[in-house]
Scaffold this motif. Structure first.
Motif, PDB file in Angstrom:
ATOM      1  N   VAL A  52       0.856  -1.195   0.000  1.00 61.13           N
ATOM      2  CA  VAL A  52       0.000   0.000   0.000  1.00 61.13           C
ATOM      3  C   VAL A  52       0.892   1.246   0.000  1.00 61.13           C
ATOM      4  O   VAL A  52       0.676   2.203  -0.755  1.00 61.13           O
ATOM      5  N   ALA A  53       1.939   1.208   0.838  1.00 64.04           N
ATOM      6  CA  ALA A  53       2.867   2.341   0.875  1.00 64.04           C
ATOM      7  C   ALA A  53       3.661   2.433  -0.426  1.00 64.04           C
ATOM      8  O   ALA A  53       3.849   3.533  -0.967  1.00 64.04           O
ATOM      9  N   LEU A  54       4.106   1.300  -0.959  1.00 64.12           N
ATOM     10  CA  LEU A  54       4.870   1.342  -2.219  1.00 64.12           C
ATOM     11  C   LEU A  54       4.025   1.915  -3.353  1.00 64.12           C
ATOM     12  O   LEU A  54       4.539   2.578  -4.260  1.00 64.12           O
ATOM     13  N   THR A 102       8.661   0.782  -8.484  1.00 64.51           N
ATOM     14  CA  THR A 102       8.748  -0.070  -9.674  1.00 64.51           C
ATOM     15  C   THR A 102       9.322  -1.421  -9.251  1.00 64.51           C
ATOM     16  O   THR A 102      10.289  -1.481  -8.494  1.00 64.51           O
ATOM     17  N   VAL A 103       8.711  -2.489  -9.763  1.00 65.64           N
ATOM     18  CA  VAL A 103       9.183  -3.840  -9.454  1.00 65.64           C
ATOM     19  C   VAL A 103      10.185  -4.258 -10.525  1.00 65.64           C
ATOM     20  O   VAL A 103       9.926  -4.110 -11.724  1.00 65.64           O
ATOM     21  N   GLU A 104      11.327  -4.761 -10.092  1.00 68.93           N
ATOM     22  CA  GLU A 104      12.329  -5.271 -11.021  1.00 68.93           C
ATOM     23  C   GLU A 104      12.338  -6.794 -10.944  1.00 68.93           C
ATOM     24  O   GLU A 104      12.293  -7.359  -9.856  1.00 68.93           O
ATOM     25  N   ALA A 105      12.402  -7.434 -12.093  1.00 69.10           N
ATOM     26  CA  ALA A 105      12.389  -8.897 -12.105  1.00 69.10           C
ATOM     27  C   ALA A 105      13.320  -9.393 -13.201  1.00 69.10           C
ATOM     28  O   ALA A 105      13.729  -8.642 -14.087  1.00 69.10           O
ATOM     29  N   HIS A 106      13.656 -10.663 -13.089  1.00 67.48           N
ATOM     30  CA  HIS A 106      14.493 -11.295 -14.105  1.00 67.48           C
ATOM     31  C   HIS A 106      13.716 -12.461 -14.705  1.00 67.48           C
ATOM     32  O   HIS A 106      13.150 -13.265 -13.971  1.00 67.48           O
ATOM     33  N   THR A 107      13.655 -12.513 -16.028  1.00 68.15           N
ATOM     34  CA  THR A 107      12.942 -13.584 -16.717  1.00 68.15           C
ATOM     35  C   THR A 107      13.963 -14.414 -17.495  1.00 68.15           C
ATOM     36  O   THR A 107      15.125 -14.016 -17.620  1.00 68.15           O
ATOM     37  N   ILE A 162       4.556  -0.316 -10.261  1.00 67.93           N
ATOM     38  CA  ILE A 162       3.683  -1.025  -9.319  1.00 67.93           C
ATOM     39  C   ILE A 162       2.214  -0.813  -9.659  1.00 67.93           C
ATOM     40  O   ILE A 162       1.375  -1.674  -9.373  1.00 67.93           O
ATOM     41  N   SER A 163       1.907   0.308 -10.327  1.00 68.65           N
ATOM     42  CA  SER A 163       0.513   0.546 -10.721  1.00 68.65           C
ATOM     43  C   SER A 163       0.042  -0.459 -11.771  1.00 68.65           C
ATOM     44  O   SER A 163      -1.161  -0.640 -11.982  1.00 68.65           O
ATOM     45  N   TRP A 187      -4.741  -0.425  -3.518  1.00 68.46           N
ATOM     46  CA  TRP A 187      -5.577   0.401  -4.391  1.00 68.46           C
ATOM     47  C   TRP A 187      -5.129   1.850  -4.369  1.00 68.46           C
ATOM     48  O   TRP A 187      -5.171   2.505  -3.333  1.00 68.46           O
ATOM     49  N   ARG A 188      -4.685   2.372  -5.510  1.00 68.96           N
ATOM     50  CA  ARG A 188      -4.350   3.787  -5.600  1.00 68.96           C
ATOM     51  C   ARG A 188      -5.637   4.577  -5.776  1.00 68.96           C
ATOM     52  O   ARG A 188      -6.403   4.321  -6.719  1.00 68.96           O
TER      53      ARG A 188
END
Lengths: 168, 329
Positions: free
Chosen positions: B167-169, B175-180, B189-190, B269-270
């Motif tokens: 909720v705070a993020l 922004t979420v960083e991931a490796h595929t 994050i939205s 929820w934003r």
């Protein structure tokens, strides 16, 4: 399929143990090392009866897989005292009746030992005001100890004991 | 619990390759959610890929005073970090208001993002649940749903996402960083959580087999921020409703505002409608109440969770009121 060897240092003693991958740290310590001070309450991370210190930090050992703790230092209630001399938290629980049936007590004490360390490291809690290190008063103790349930309801004694130990 | 093998890869790419090569595998970090779900049969992986030894355990302040948080950073370490406490107060407060001291020591940032719902029907494999068993139905709609969503739900699932941290993020535009298997990806994050629609079992937009490696947070807005949570007991419980907000006031008017809600919807929820309604308005309780009402106009409460409409309205008004006082408005 899932047998593995783990090395755990528990209360200063190193053990190499062959375990099933499914075994929790709690079951491993109780069933394989015969250290039955840590208790299984809910087995879901909700009651805190199984609280141990792993590398000095409190965890609920029922949700900690033993294999994932490979190589770590574990302290259980059996390792809290200095030989025959009780830890100040243990002594305070005795002196101030911090229990009734005693089932949650090992977890309460391990958790409280970590609370004192977290507090002295300057960790805030959800009830700590923004910019000041609050005293470890009743409100702080109740918040920081909220992961340890006592079904007898000995909370008054528990809070008093943690407060006494904080002054020691 | 079903039997499984356990592997501990030494690098992110190795972990992702292992995951892609074994459909029944799961990543394991703190285990506070996954191991719990394995005990009750909701999760039945045949292999666990331990991702705690991949160097994803650092919190860095970026050159522009934002944050880069490794996915394996514990909730405790993030909440007590000096830069987080000073510049991202709502993030620290949100994490400290969740779970217990023991669980925060174990739980990680990546795992927190991917927490599963605490809906009791999801956790009971003897009952239908569209999230666990797509197409089987949602007993919560006509059953026990007093902790369930009033915003963003569908007739296929009315569960909430339980995280406080996210909720705070949301309010901080992380922004979420991931490796595929085909390289790194970044997801605001939205865009990270999917609308429920008719696919409640698909919760995020993470590509298949992707491993979350970290979260970046842009510099904090020049504003006071705060997280406030309401729950059924004083500590160690999930939110019935929560608000993360940041407010900047200039000459008595709202210059910038961010509001995110927890315990309200299928995902954190934003409150964009409320934010838009507030821009340029006087920073007064009356404006805050109107904005909250605008956001909650689209709420669709069920019989047992109607209380959440008033609760979230009052929370939004109270938190913005506190922030306005702090801002000297």
């Amino acid at each position: 399929m899932g047998r593995v060897e783990v090395t755990l240092t528990v209360n200063g003693v190193r053990h190499a143990i062959d375990v099933d991958t499914r075994m929790s740290l709690l079951d491993t310590v109780r069933e394989r090392l015969a250290l039955t001070g840590s208790k299984k309450g809910c087995d879901q991370g909700q009651c805190g009866a199984c609280t141990m210190l792993v590398d000095g930090r409190r965890v609920v050992s029922c949700l900690q897989l033993a294999i994932a703790a490979d190589g770590r230092e574990v302290t259980t209630i059996e390792g809290i005292a200095d030989r025959d001399r009780l830890h100040p938290v243990q002594q305070a629980f005795v002196d101030l009746d911090g229990y009734q049936c005693g089932y949650c007590t090992p977890g309460q004490i391990c958790s409280a030992v970590a609370v004192l360390q977290e507090y002295s490291d300057g960790w805030p809690s959800a009830v700590t005001a923004a910019d000041e290190p609050a005293a470890l008063d009743e409100v702080e103790i109740r918040e920081r100890m909220s992961g340890n349930l006592c079904r007898c309801g000995a909370y008054a004694g528990i809070v008093a004991a943690v407060g006494r130990a904080a002054e020691a | 619990m079903k039997e499984f093998t356990y592997v501990r890869p030494a690098a992110v790419i190795e972990a992702v390759t292992l995951r892609a090569g074994r459909p029944g595998s799961r990543y394991l970090a703190g285990g506070t959610n996954l191991v719990d779900l394995m005990k009750i049969g909701v999760e039945q992986p045949d292999e666990l890929i331990d991702v705690t030894g991949l160097g994803m355990d650092r919190i860095e302040t970026t050159l522009d005073a934002g944050l880069r948080i490794g996915a394996a950073v514990s909730n405790s370490d993030l909440a007590v970090h000096p830069a987080v406490r000073q510049d991202f107060a709502a993030l620290s407060q949100a994490i400290l208001s969740g779970a217990s001291g023991q669980l925060r020591n174990m739980a990680t940032v990546g795992g927190n993002l991917l927490q599963r719902t605490r809906c009791a029907y999801f956790a009971d494999i003897s009952l239908p649940c569209n999230k666990r068993n797509p197409g089987s139905g949602c007993p919560a709609l006509a059953g026990e749903h007093h902790n369930h969503a009033i915003l963003g739900w569908s007739e296929h699932c009315v569960a909430t996402h339980p995280s406080d941290m996210v909720v705070a993020l949301m309010a901080y535009d992380a922004t979420v960083e991931a490796h595929t298997p085909s390289g790194p990806v970044r997801i605001p994050i939205s865009d990270f959580y999917r609308p429920v629609a008719d696919t409640p079992h698909l919760e995020t937009t993470l590509p298949e087999h992707a491993l979350i490696t970290g979260v970046t947070v842009p510099p904090a807005p020049p504003a006071s921020s705060r997280y406030r949570k309401v729950r059924e007991r004083a500590s160690f419980a999930f939110a019935t409703g929560s608000v993360a907000a940041a407010l900047t006031v200039r000459a008595g008017a709202v210059h910038a505002v961010r509001i995110a809600l927890g315990g309200a919807a299928s995902h954190p929820w934003r409150a964009s409608t409320a934010e838009a309604a507030l821009l340029g308005e006087p920073a007064t309780e009356d404006s805050f109440a109107k904005a909250a009402a605008a956001e909650l106009a689209e709420a669709r409460p069920l019989p047992h969770n109607q209380y959440k409409v008033a609760l979230l309205r009052d929370l939004i008004v109270a938190v913005l009121g506190d922030l306005a006082v702090e801002a000297g408005a």
